[in-house]
Design an enzyme around this catalytic site. Structure first.
Site, mmCIF file in Angstrom:
data_model
loop_
_atom_site.group_PDB
_atom_site.id
_atom_site.type_symbol
_atom_site.label_atom_id
_atom_site.label_comp_id
_atom_site.label_asym_id
_atom_site.label_seq_id
_atom_site.Cartn_x
_atom_site.Cartn_y
_atom_site.Cartn_z
ATOM 1 N N ASP A 184 -53.098 65.379 69.618
ATOM 2 C CA ASP A 184 -53.833 64.207 69.125
ATOM 3 C C ASP A 184 -54.684 64.558 67.901
ATOM 4 O OD1 ASP A 184 -54.672 61.608 69.068
ATOM 5 O OD2 ASP A 184 -56.148 61.826 70.668
ATOM 6 N N HIS B 119 -49.128 63.521 60.427
ATOM 7 C CA HIS B 119 -48.020 63.831 61.340
ATOM 8 C C HIS B 119 -47.157 64.958 60.767
ATOM 9 C CE1 HIS B 119 -49.216 60.548 63.826
ATOM 10 N NE2 HIS B 119 -48.863 59.602 62.987
ATOM 11 N N LEU C 83 -37.919 80.585 75.135
ATOM 12 C CA LEU C 83 -38.907 79.532 75.382
ATOM 13 C C LEU C 83 -38.174 78.205 75.486
ATOM 14 C CD1 LEU C 83 -42.100 78.724 75.194
ATOM 15 C CD2 LEU C 83 -41.525 78.081 72.865
HETATM 16 C C1 FPP Z 1 -51.259 61.620 67.870
HETATM 17 O O1 FPP Z 1 -52.141 61.590 66.763
HETATM 18 C C2 FPP Z 1 -49.971 62.136 67.442
HETATM 19 C C3 FPP Z 1 -48.819 61.432 67.492
HETATM 20 C C4 FPP Z 1 -48.695 60.054 68.010
HETATM 21 C C5 FPP Z 1 -47.555 62.013 67.004
HETATM 22 C C6 FPP Z 1 -47.417 63.496 67.140
HETATM 23 C C7 FPP Z 1 -46.126 63.871 66.548
HETATM 24 C C8 FPP Z 1 -45.889 64.987 65.862
HETATM 25 C C9 FPP Z 1 -46.870 66.070 65.639
HETATM 26 C C10 FPP Z 1 -44.523 65.153 65.300
HETATM 27 C C11 FPP Z 1 -43.670 65.854 66.319
HETATM 28 C C12 FPP Z 1 -42.322 66.030 65.786
HETATM 29 C C13 FPP Z 1 -41.352 66.737 66.376
HETATM 30 C C14 FPP Z 1 -40.060 66.959 65.700
HETATM 31 C C15 FPP Z 1 -41.529 67.340 67.688
HETATM 32 P P1 FPP Z 1 -52.732 60.196 66.314
HETATM 33 O O2 FPP Z 1 -51.859 59.589 65.295
HETATM 34 O O3 FPP Z 1 -52.983 59.339 67.516
HETATM 35 O O4 FPP Z 1 -54.091 60.658 65.675
HETATM 36 P P2 FPP Z 1 -55.471 59.881 65.664
HETATM 37 O O5 FPP Z 1 -55.966 59.860 67.083
HETATM 38 O O6 FPP Z 1 -56.309 60.723 64.772
HETATM 39 O O7 FPP Z 1 -55.201 58.516 65.109
#
Ligand code: FPP
Length: 241
Positions: A16, A33, A127
């Protein structure tokens, strides 16, 4: 006396804080992201040397479809791009990729990308990286229960666990959430029943090996009782056989 450090063999992470990381830099949320994918790559590489054999991450929840259209399509593009870029590295590192979540409402492009990445890494065993994508804990419980009921199989803890999307691995020992939020957000509701919870104030793109080690050190101090009393524990329950 020999000193032992208790390590979790299965770590789950709610990654997050990507959006906030980007906003702080006046960048579009999608840039957060993208940075989050790089962080994931670093954490994946760090797991084997720490004794972690399963890493499960929450990449896209069933509820994330409700985000603005451009963020959803941006996230889909990132996943496809990340797969083509990261799979060769996962191969080198012996990482088996598994996607956990509903596939029926994904586009053919995404579904094919997931399947090809899984197939390419199927024999790797250093893993296991479970990527929860289009996943929700309630979806997982209800769809497994519905499948068992349709087959006339009695619903028990054992049959339900095995029928669920994470039936291929043991429950997570440690569940980390970054971004200074303290909730499960429909992640691994069933499997996290006895997981140790660890909350990091860091936004996911800022999470690094040092932050992972801090979580592992904290885990080593926890006494996992699984409903028992301290006196009943002969071997500390966070020590894996
Ligand atoms: C939450 O942060 C994160 C997500 C909803 C997406 C996480 C996805 C990735 C890191 C990409 C993964 C990709 C692969 C290929 C595995 P948020 O957007 O809710 O952050 P905020 O709370 O600051 O708004």
């Amino acid at each position: 006396m020999e000193e032992r450090i208790y390590v979790p063999s299965h770590v789950a992470i709610v990654m997050d804080g990507n959006g906030r990381w980007a906003s702080k830099r006046y960048m579009p949320r999608i840039a957060g992201h993208k940075q989050g994918v790089d962080t994931l790559g670093r954490i994946v590489s760090a797991c084997p040397s720490r004794g972690i054999s399963v890493l499960t991450v929450f990449a896209f929840s069933s509820e994330n479809w409700n985000r603005p259209v451009e963020e959803v399509s941006g996230l889909m593009d990132i996943v496809v791009l990340a797969l083509s870029r990261e799979v060769p590295k996962l191969q080198r590192e012996g990482v088996r990729l598994r996607f956990v979540g509903a596939r029926d409402n994904l586009s053919v492009r995404i579904r094919t990308g997931l399947e090809e990445a899984e197939f390419a890494t199927v024999t790797n065993s250093v893993l296991t990286l479970n990527v929860c994508f289009n996943y929700g804990g309630r979806w997982d419980i209800t769809s497994a229960a519905a499948r068992l009921a349709a087959a006339g199989t009695p619903i028990t803890e054992h049959s339900l666990s095995a029928a669920m999307a994470m039936g291929h691995c043991a429950d997570p020992d440690l569940l980390i959430r970054t971004g200074n939020e303290k909730r499960l957000s429909n992640f691994l509701l069933w499997q996290a029943a006895y997981s140790e919870l660890y909350f990091s104030e860091l936004l996911w793109p800022d999470f690094d090996e040092q932050a992972l080690d801090a979580a592992l050190l904290e885990y080593a101090t926890r006494e996992r009782r699984f409903g028992k009393t301290s006196d009943q524990l002969v071997v500390p329950a966070n020590l894996h056989a």
